[in-house]
Design a protein around this motif. Structure first.
Motif, PDB file in Angstrom:
ATOM      1  N   GLU A  91      23.060  -7.846  44.991  1.00 60.20           N
ATOM      2  CA  GLU A  91      23.791  -9.003  45.459  1.00 60.20           C
ATOM      3  C   GLU A  91      24.541  -9.776  44.446  1.00 60.20           C
ATOM      4  O   GLU A  91      24.296  -9.340  43.181  1.00 60.20           O
ATOM      5  N   ALA A  92      25.453 -10.461  44.997  1.00 58.27           N
ATOM      6  CA  ALA A  92      26.354 -11.188  43.928  1.00 58.27           C
ATOM      7  C   ALA A  92      25.588 -11.915  43.176  1.00 58.27           C
ATOM      8  O   ALA A  92      24.832 -12.607  43.480  1.00 58.27           O
ATOM      9  N   ASP A  93      25.907 -11.795  41.614  1.00 62.51           N
ATOM     10  CA  ASP A  93      25.141 -12.780  40.678  1.00 62.51           C
ATOM     11  C   ASP A  93      26.204 -12.656  39.412  1.00 62.51           C
ATOM     12  O   ASP A  93      26.097 -11.771  38.440  1.00 62.51           O
ATOM     13  N   PRO A  94      26.699 -13.752  39.486  1.00 60.19           N
ATOM     14  CA  PRO A  94      27.955 -13.620  38.279  1.00 60.19           C
ATOM     15  C   PRO A  94      27.329 -13.484  37.026  1.00 60.19           C
ATOM     16  O   PRO A  94      27.855 -12.942  35.938  1.00 60.19           O
ATOM     17  N   GLU A  95      26.243 -14.378  36.794  1.00 60.05           N
ATOM     18  CA  GLU A  95      25.524 -14.380  35.326  1.00 60.05           C
ATOM     19  C   GLU A  95      25.067 -12.991  35.139  1.00 60.05           C
ATOM     20  O   GLU A  95      25.193 -12.364  33.994  1.00 60.05           O
ATOM     21  N   ALA A  96      24.570 -12.115  36.068  1.00 55.65           N
ATOM     22  CA  ALA A  96      24.089 -10.865  35.933  1.00 55.65           C
ATOM     23  C   ALA A  96      25.281  -9.948  35.526  1.00 55.65           C
ATOM     24  O   ALA A  96      24.943  -9.031  34.709  1.00 55.65           O
ATOM     25  N   VAL A  97      26.440  -9.934  36.207  1.00 55.69           N
ATOM     26  CA  VAL A  97      27.494  -9.351  36.071  1.00 55.69           C
ATOM     27  C   VAL A  97      28.015  -9.567  34.491  1.00 55.69           C
ATOM     28  O   VAL A  97      28.267  -8.470  33.844  1.00 55.69           O
ATOM     29  N   ASP A  98      27.987 -10.574  33.930  1.00 54.14           N
ATOM     30  CA  ASP A  98      28.536 -10.699  32.863  1.00 54.14           C
ATOM     31  C   ASP A  98      27.622 -10.391  31.559  1.00 54.14           C
ATOM     32  O   ASP A  98      27.857  -9.767  30.648  1.00 54.14           O
ATOM     33  N   ASP A  99      26.204 -10.320  31.929  1.00 57.56           N
ATOM     34  CA  ASP A  99      25.165  -9.983  31.016  1.00 57.56           C
ATOM     35  C   ASP A  99      25.246  -8.469  31.138  1.00 57.56           C
ATOM     36  O   ASP A  99      25.193  -7.747  29.806  1.00 57.56           O
ATOM     37  N   LEU A 100      25.478  -7.878  32.145  1.00 61.64           N
ATOM     38  CA  LEU A 100      25.798  -6.085  32.128  1.00 61.64           C
ATOM     39  C   LEU A 100      26.894  -5.728  31.470  1.00 61.64           C
ATOM     40  O   LEU A 100      26.933  -4.785  30.730  1.00 61.64           O
ATOM     41  N   TYR A 101      28.117  -6.486  31.589  1.00 65.89           N
ATOM     42  CA  TYR A 101      29.295  -6.143  30.801  1.00 65.89           C
ATOM     43  C   TYR A 101      29.047  -6.046  29.288  1.00 65.89           C
ATOM     44  O   TYR A 101      29.373  -5.439  28.684  1.00 65.89           O
TER      45      TYR A 101
END
Length: 247
Positions: A91-101
């Motif tokens: 699911e969409a999660d901007p904080e998770a996206v930033d953390d993964l990158y």
């Protein structure tokens, strides 16, 4: 879904490792296998992830939940720093996206995702991974990443460290074009560039010294716009025109 290994009769390490609790990722594994790509498909809730599988050229985490304690996330933390990793978030999660990158993911998608598009992404990153280990000829100089060596002849060459090799892989992928230190830091060290960290400057200085001492026909120039570029000695003021795979 159980631990499934496809087309691995002659290899312990797959080209692509898919970690997912979602059985639909068999569609992606079948697509990749149809292209002649060796695939290992594992449900981290059902089977442990062997270290040999984590040495895959590319790792796909399908339907990853934004939970640092889940099996897929734990596997990501083990492999992202040294392997190209594609992540599909549940699911969409901007904080998770930033953390993964930040931790080294090559690309992050959010479910739902088209498996055909995902297959093409996998094929692209596999090609990049493989081209990064092929010998490359720049002018009269051959750079061999697999042997960590750059040379003009058997008696004129230099050995490189792992970090020096990765820097040259990045620069030789775009000969004559400036590559920023932020990109070098992400590619070599899997971390954002810190202007107070002098490691990149030290490595580049060592590469320059080795190329100069060996009398090789390439050098690393600093760009007026920032960053560095790999150029042929005879064309140091312009772009490198002649780059080809070394046979």
């Amino acid at each position: 879904m159980t631990h499934t290994v496809l087309n691995t009769a002659t290899r312990d390490t797959p080209d692509v490792l898919i970690l997912s609790e979602d059985g639909d990722y068999r569609i992606l594994s079948d697509m990749l296998a149809a292209r002649g790509i060796t695939v290992s498909l594992i449900n981290p809730l059902v089977a442990p992830v062997p270290d040999s599988a984590l040495d895959a050229d590319l790792i796909v985490l399908g339907g990853l939940k934004s939970d640092g304690g889940c099996g897929g996330y734990q596997a990501f933390n083990r492999c992202a720093a040294v392997r190209r990793t594609i992540v599909v978030l549940a699911e969409a999660d901007p904080e998770a996206v930033d953390d993964l990158y930040r931790k080294g993911a090559a690309v992050v998608f959010v479910r739902p995702v088209d498996y055909h598009h995902l297959c093409l992404q996998c094929a692209y990153f596999l090609e990049r991974a493989r081209s990064g280990s092929r010998p490359v000829r720049i002018a009269d100089t051959v750079f061999d990443p697999a042997r960590r060596q750059i040379h003009m002849s058997a008696d004129r060459g230099v050995r490189l460290t792992e970090a020096e090799t990765r820097i040259l892989v990045l620069l030789s992928d775009r000969p004559g074009q400036a590559v920023g230190k932020d990109e070098i830091s992400e590619y070599v060290f899997r971390k954002p560039y810190d202007k107070y960290d002098r490691r990149i400057d030290v490595h580049i200085s060592n590469i320059r010294r080795k190329l100069r001492d060996a009398g090789l026909a390439v050098r690393i120039d600093s760009s007026r716009l920032g960053g560095v570029r790999l150029v042929a000695e005879a064309e140091a003021a312009g772009l490198v025109d002649h780059v080809e795979a070394a046979g």
